[in-house]
Scaffold this active site. Structure first.
Site, short mmCIF file in Angstrom:
data_model
loop_
_atom_site.label_atom_id
_atom_site.label_comp_id
_atom_site.label_asym_id
_atom_site.label_seq_id
_atom_site.Cartn_x
_atom_site.Cartn_y
_atom_site.Cartn_z
N SER A 144 0.84 -1.20 0.00
CA SER A 144 0.00 0.00 0.00
C SER A 144 0.88 1.25 0.00
O SER A 144 1.73 1.42 -0.87
CB SER A 144 -0.96 -0.05 1.19
OG SER A 144 -1.99 0.90 1.06
N GLU A 238 -10.03 -3.33 -6.14
CA GLU A 238 -9.56 -2.26 -5.26
C GLU A 238 -9.37 -0.96 -6.04
O GLU A 238 -9.04 -0.97 -7.23
CB GLU A 238 -8.27 -2.65 -4.55
CG GLU A 238 -7.10 -3.04 -5.42
CD GLU A 238 -5.84 -3.21 -4.57
OE1 GLU A 238 -5.45 -2.24 -3.88
OE2 GLU A 238 -5.25 -4.31 -4.58
N HIS A 268 -7.68 -5.14 -1.55
CA HIS A 268 -6.44 -4.45 -1.25
C HIS A 268 -5.55 -5.26 -0.30
O HIS A 268 -6.02 -5.75 0.73
CB HIS A 268 -6.79 -3.10 -0.61
CG HIS A 268 -5.63 -2.20 -0.36
ND1 HIS A 268 -4.86 -1.67 -1.36
CD2 HIS A 268 -5.11 -1.74 0.82
CE1 HIS A 268 -3.93 -0.90 -0.83
NE2 HIS A 268 -4.05 -0.94 0.49
#
Length: 309
Positions: A144, A238, A268
């Site tokens: 991320s 996502e 995600h």
């Protein structure tokens, strides 16, 4: 993914529903820690120490061998998360790769806005090299925001004249803080975790009124020439899907060896669901193999290693 695994994953994701109310960062951090944290796997010893002026969590699997080292940067929108929240995920990657791993507790926004996180990533990378780690024995990974930060750290290292590591892996990387990717909107209904507003809030806290297209904030706009072989893994469900796709495209255009994997129907950083989801375990196995193969490929005697498919 089996129907049973799909139902279990859906139930898990629904247990932390999206909210229109934005808690204060400290509340977000405690909530994230309570929801996401999994302990380091059995056989992985952890130790807290300091590197580059920042606290770190070292994770050493029993299977660790040789000189290989993994530097990991956790996710959390530059606002939440820590080496402790990611001990399970990072420990699993370390265990599967057989690599001693350093997970950096970089400074978080809004208390420490951009470029504090990049400065901390670079300081850790620089000290690893200064302490005698051969860059050919070093690999990087992140998820991320930590995926974007991994790329930004390598750009900062390149621009500082430092050598690059052997390879880098990123899970669902956030690399565009301008939110220009089409999936920010088109995948919003499919994403069980984030909305466009969520991602925008994190960008606000990290960059504020600064330049969100700065290449160290949004590496998708950077010249990636000279970066090491890159593996990008992302879920199809996502809002950051296009970040990953565009990062891979930019890397390829800039002459970087890159592999992009898109997991159908996956959310995600689905790798967090190792042990519960076959796709997560398989993805971590591929990521580990990618890292170790590229470590070996840059050292004599690596001809016996099988290629990554």
């Amino acid at each position: 993914m089996s129907r049973q695994q799909r139902d279990a994953l859906d139930a898990l994701l629904r247990s932390a529903p999206r909210s229109e109310i934005r808690p204060a960062p400290e509340e977000q951090r405690s909530g994230f820690a309570a929801t996401v944290t999994r302990p380091a796997p059995e056989g992985v010893v952890t130790r807290r120490t300091v590197l580059g002026g920042r606290p770190i969590l070292e994770l050493e699997p029993a299977e660790a061998s040789g000189r290989g080292r993994l530097l990991y940067l956790h996710g959390g929108g530059y606002v939440i998360g820590s080496p402790e929240t990611h001990a399970g995920l990072v420990g699993e990657l370390a265990r599967r790769a057989g690599l001693r791993t350093t997970s950096v507790d970089y400074r978080l926004a809004p208390e420490h806005p951009f470029p504090a996180a990049v400065d901390d990533g670079l300081a850790a990378y620089r000290e690893l090299l200064a302490s005698g780690t051969d860059p050919q024995d070093l690999v990087m990974a992140g998820d991320s925001a930590g995926g974007g930060l991994s790329i930004a750290t390598l750009l900062a290292a390149r621009d500082a004249g430092l050598p690059q590591p052997a390879a880098v892996v990123v899970f669902s990387p956030w690399v565009d803080l301008t939110l220009a990717g089409g999936s920010i909107r088109s995948k919003e209904s499919a994403d069980p975790i984030f909305t466009e507003a969520d991602v925008r809030d994190y960008a606000d806290l990290y960059v504020g009124a600064g330049d969100r297209a700065h290449p160290l904030a949004s590496p998708v706009f950077a010249d990636l020439t000279g970066l090491p072989p890159l593996l990008v893994q992302v879920g199809a469900n996502e809002v950051l899907l296009d970040d990953a796709v565009r990062l891979a495209g930019r890397a390829g255009a800039d002459g970087v060896e890159v592999t992009l994997e898109v997991g159908p129907g996956l959310p995600h950083v689905f790798q967090h669901h190792y042990g519960r989801l076959d796709e997560a375990d398989a993805a971590l196995d591929r990521a580990a193999r990618f890292l170790t193969t590229h470590l070996g490929a840059r050292r004599p005697g690596a001809d016996h290693l099988e290629p990554v498919h």
